[in-house]
Write a protein that holds these residues in place. Structure first.
Motif, short mmCIF file in Angstrom:
data_model
loop_
_atom_site.label_atom_id
_atom_site.label_comp_id
_atom_site.label_asym_id
_atom_site.label_seq_id
_atom_site.Cartn_x
_atom_site.Cartn_y
_atom_site.Cartn_z
N LYS A 29 1.09 9.31 -5.48
CA LYS A 29 1.23 10.55 -4.69
C LYS A 29 -0.10 10.99 -4.08
CE LYS A 29 5.24 12.50 -7.08
NZ LYS A 29 5.72 11.28 -7.68
N GLU A 30 -0.93 9.98 -3.76
CA GLU A 30 -2.26 10.29 -3.20
C GLU A 30 -2.72 9.14 -2.31
OE1 GLU A 30 -6.85 11.14 -4.65
OE2 GLU A 30 -5.31 10.58 -6.11
N GLU A 31 -3.27 9.50 -1.16
CA GLU A 31 -3.85 8.49 -0.27
C GLU A 31 -5.33 8.36 -0.63
OE1 GLU A 31 -3.10 9.59 3.78
OE2 GLU A 31 -0.93 9.74 3.49
N ASN A 32 -5.59 7.59 -1.70
CA ASN A 32 -6.98 7.51 -2.15
C ASN A 32 -7.78 6.52 -1.31
OD1 ASN A 32 -7.08 4.75 -3.59
ND2 ASN A 32 -5.28 5.71 -4.52
N GLU A 33 -9.07 6.75 -1.28
CA GLU A 33 -9.97 5.97 -0.44
C GLU A 33 -9.96 4.49 -0.79
OE1 GLU A 33 -14.76 5.71 0.59
OE2 GLU A 33 -13.85 7.68 0.13
N GLU A 34 -9.87 4.18 -2.06
CA GLU A 34 -9.90 2.78 -2.50
C GLU A 34 -8.76 1.97 -1.87
OE1 GLU A 34 -9.65 0.14 -6.61
OE2 GLU A 34 -9.83 2.32 -6.72
N GLU A 35 -7.55 2.54 -1.89
CA GLU A 35 -6.39 1.84 -1.33
C GLU A 35 -6.50 1.69 0.18
OE1 GLU A 35 -4.02 0.21 -2.70
OE2 GLU A 35 -4.67 0.69 -4.72
N ILE A 36 -6.99 2.72 0.85
CA ILE A 36 -7.10 2.67 2.31
C ILE A 36 -8.15 1.65 2.74
CG2 ILE A 36 -7.73 3.99 4.36
CD1 ILE A 36 -6.54 6.46 2.94
N ILE A 37 -9.28 1.59 2.02
CA ILE A 37 -10.31 0.59 2.34
C ILE A 37 -9.78 -0.81 2.05
CG2 ILE A 37 -12.58 -0.29 1.68
CD1 ILE A 37 -12.66 2.16 3.49
N TYR A 38 -9.02 -0.95 0.98
CA TYR A 38 -8.41 -2.26 0.67
C TYR A 38 -7.51 -2.69 1.82
CZ TYR A 38 -5.01 -5.55 -1.26
OH TYR A 38 -4.19 -6.63 -1.46
N LEU A 39 -6.70 -1.78 2.31
CA LEU A 39 -5.81 -2.07 3.43
C LEU A 39 -6.61 -2.46 4.66
CD1 LEU A 39 -3.06 -2.12 4.86
CD2 LEU A 39 -3.28 0.36 5.18
N ALA A 40 -7.66 -1.71 4.95
CA ALA A 40 -8.50 -2.00 6.12
C ALA A 40 -9.10 -3.40 6.02
CB ALA A 40 -9.59 -0.95 6.24
N GLU A 41 -9.63 -3.76 4.85
CA GLU A 41 -10.25 -5.07 4.67
C GLU A 41 -9.25 -6.20 4.86
OE1 GLU A 41 -13.79 -3.98 1.45
OE2 GLU A 41 -11.80 -4.57 0.73
N GLN A 42 -8.06 -6.04 4.30
CA GLN A 42 -7.03 -7.07 4.42
C GLN A 42 -6.55 -7.22 5.86
OE1 GLN A 42 -6.29 -9.17 1.89
NE2 GLN A 42 -7.91 -8.02 0.87
N CYS A 43 -6.44 -6.11 6.57
CA CYS A 43 -6.05 -6.17 7.99
C CYS A 43 -7.09 -6.91 8.81
CB CYS A 43 -5.86 -4.76 8.55
SG CYS A 43 -4.38 -3.92 7.97
N LEU A 44 -8.36 -6.65 8.54
CA LEU A 44 -9.44 -7.33 9.26
C LEU A 44 -9.45 -8.83 8.99
CD1 LEU A 44 -12.24 -4.68 8.66
CD2 LEU A 44 -11.22 -5.24 10.88
N ILE A 45 -9.15 -9.21 7.76
CA ILE A 45 -9.07 -10.63 7.40
C ILE A 45 -7.91 -11.29 8.13
CG2 ILE A 45 -8.56 -12.24 5.51
CD1 ILE A 45 -10.09 -10.29 3.65
N GLU A 46 -6.77 -10.62 8.17
CA GLU A 46 -5.60 -11.15 8.87
C GLU A 46 -5.89 -11.31 10.36
OE1 GLU A 46 -2.66 -12.31 8.05
OE2 GLU A 46 -2.95 -12.09 5.91
N ASN A 47 -6.61 -10.34 10.95
CA ASN A 47 -6.95 -10.43 12.36
C ASN A 47 -7.86 -11.62 12.64
OD1 ASN A 47 -5.48 -8.11 12.90
ND2 ASN A 47 -7.25 -6.75 12.73
N VAL A 54 0.84 -1.20 0.00
CA VAL A 54 0.00 0.00 0.00
C VAL A 54 0.87 1.25 0.00
CG1 VAL A 54 -1.74 1.30 1.27
CG2 VAL A 54 -1.91 -1.20 1.12
N GLU A 55 1.95 1.23 0.76
CA GLU A 55 2.87 2.38 0.77
C GLU A 55 3.41 2.63 -0.64
OE1 GLU A 55 7.05 3.71 2.93
OE2 GLU A 55 6.84 1.78 1.92
N HIS A 56 3.78 1.56 -1.33
CA HIS A 56 4.33 1.69 -2.68
C HIS A 56 3.31 2.32 -3.63
CE1 HIS A 56 6.78 0.79 -6.16
NE2 HIS A 56 5.77 0.15 -6.73
N LYS A 57 2.04 1.90 -3.53
CA LYS A 57 1.01 2.45 -4.41
C LYS A 57 0.77 3.94 -4.11
CE LYS A 57 -1.53 -1.71 -5.69
NZ LYS A 57 -2.85 -2.34 -5.81
N ILE A 58 0.78 4.29 -2.82
CA ILE A 58 0.59 5.70 -2.46
C ILE A 58 1.74 6.55 -2.97
CG2 ILE A 58 0.53 7.29 -0.48
CD1 ILE A 58 -1.06 5.17 1.03
N LYS A 59 2.95 6.03 -2.88
CA LYS A 59 4.12 6.76 -3.38
C LYS A 59 4.06 6.91 -4.90
CE LYS A 59 8.16 5.56 -1.55
NZ LYS A 59 9.19 4.65 -0.98
N GLN A 60 3.50 5.90 -5.58
CA GLN A 60 3.38 5.97 -7.03
C GLN A 60 2.36 7.02 -7.46
OE1 GLN A 60 2.60 1.86 -8.25
NE2 GLN A 60 4.54 1.85 -9.36
#
Length: 316
Positions: free
Chosen positions: A281-299, A273-279
């Motif tokens: 140059k924006e913290e878009n909602e789609e990427e952040i929600i994707y990160l949140a969903e994956q974290c919840l699955i891992e938990n 996710v960090e790499h995509k944001i750096k590419q």
């Protein structure tokens, strides 16, 4: 299963809490942070109790094996009383009613704390979506506490969007990187101890074989000496076995290999996710929600795996 009423009671009695960040000003974020702090502190508290019970069982079980070997091999008959006392102690520790349900609370409060952390950061990023709307089905049905707490959180009514790259993504990357290294170091130590124990066991068996062959062919020792040599070999093998039992009971319950993989997966997730944001140059909602969903699955996956690590023991 922990109910929200119980969590609320323990939360109000919790003196020491942690914080996601310092200097929070938004009232809703403060509320989320306070809930997180209580869940995190309570999870740590019950994790300590759970691990203490596993440690005690892991120490007592091999001691029973060791002292029984001394009793049998070295003809120290009085040690039967020590063995009996240890067996009673092991039974009491193992069968002691877990009135606090430490293992379950440790797991459920940890999952709750992580869900609240995720909610905190997506709210801080100005995203209206709630974590309760993207909870994995497993978490909903197995840990209703998480859904019940999240359902009472207010929505942040603001268009302000704060960056979360450093305070969430990079901070968690650093945490999982360090945790992965610690778990890997523990795993390597455990594997080393297991190899040493195995080599010692094989060595004692080889010595025993050589000794018995020499006794058949040459009979270099008298009966009394041979008896004590055999006793010493039995005790040596038994000691190596006792060490193996401890490693199996204690380090086995730590699931070190799984910890290594889990922390590495999480590190890669945040790195992606960090790499995509750096590419972009924006913290878009789609990427952040994707990160949140994956974290919840891992938990949810972590909970399912750790649920199996209830205190038990082996003595053979």
């Amino acid at each position: 299963m922990v109910f929200k009423k119980e969590f609320d009671k323990e939360r109000n009695e919790c003196d020491e809490v942690t914080h996601i960040e310092e200097g929070i000003t938004d009232s809703t974020l403060i509320e989320i942070d306070e809930l997180y702090g209580a869940a995190d502190a309570l999870s740590i508290k019950y994790a300590d109790k759970h691990h203490k019970k596993i440690r005690n069982i892991s120490i007592i079980a091999p001691l029973i094996v060791f002292f029984f070997l001394l009793y049998e091999a070295a003809a120290q008959h009085w040690l039967i009383f020590v063995v009996t006392a240890l067996i009673i102690l092991l039974y009491l520790v193992y069968r002691q009613p877990d009135k606090e349900d430490a293992h379950e609370k440790y797991l459920e409060y940890r999952v709750l704390a992580e869900a609240l952390r995720i909610q905190y950061f997506i709210s801080k990023a100005g995203i209206k979506k709630k974590v309760i709307d993207i909870l994995p089905w497993f978490t909903e049905i197995r840990i209703p506490l998480v859904k019940n707490v999240l359902s009472e959180l207010p929505t942040i009514e603001t268009d302000q969007k704060e960056p979360i790259l450093d305070c969430w993504i990079r901070d968690q990357m650093k945490y999982h990187d360090n945790a992965h290294k610690r778990a890997l170091e523990q795993l390597e130590k455990n594997e080393l101890y297991e190899r040493i124990s195995l080599i010692a066991t094989i060595l004692f068996y080889v010595i025993a074989l050589i000794f018995e062959i020499s006794m058949i062919l040459y009979a270099p020792f008298d009966v009394e000496t041979a008896h004590w040599v055999r006793a010493g070999l039995k005790i040596g093998v038994g000691t190596a076995t006792a060490i193996t039992i401890f490693l199996s009971n204690y380090y086995g319950k730590m699931s070190l290999s799984s910890k290594v993989e889990e922390h590495l997966r999480m590190y890669w997730l945040y790195q992606k996710v960090e790499h995509k944001i750096k590419q972009t140059k924006e913290e878009n909602e789609e990427e952040i929600i994707y990160l949140a969903e994956q974290c919840l699955i891992e938990n949810a996956s972590w909970y399912s795996h750790q649920k199996k690590n209830t205190p038990d023991f082996a003595v053979e």
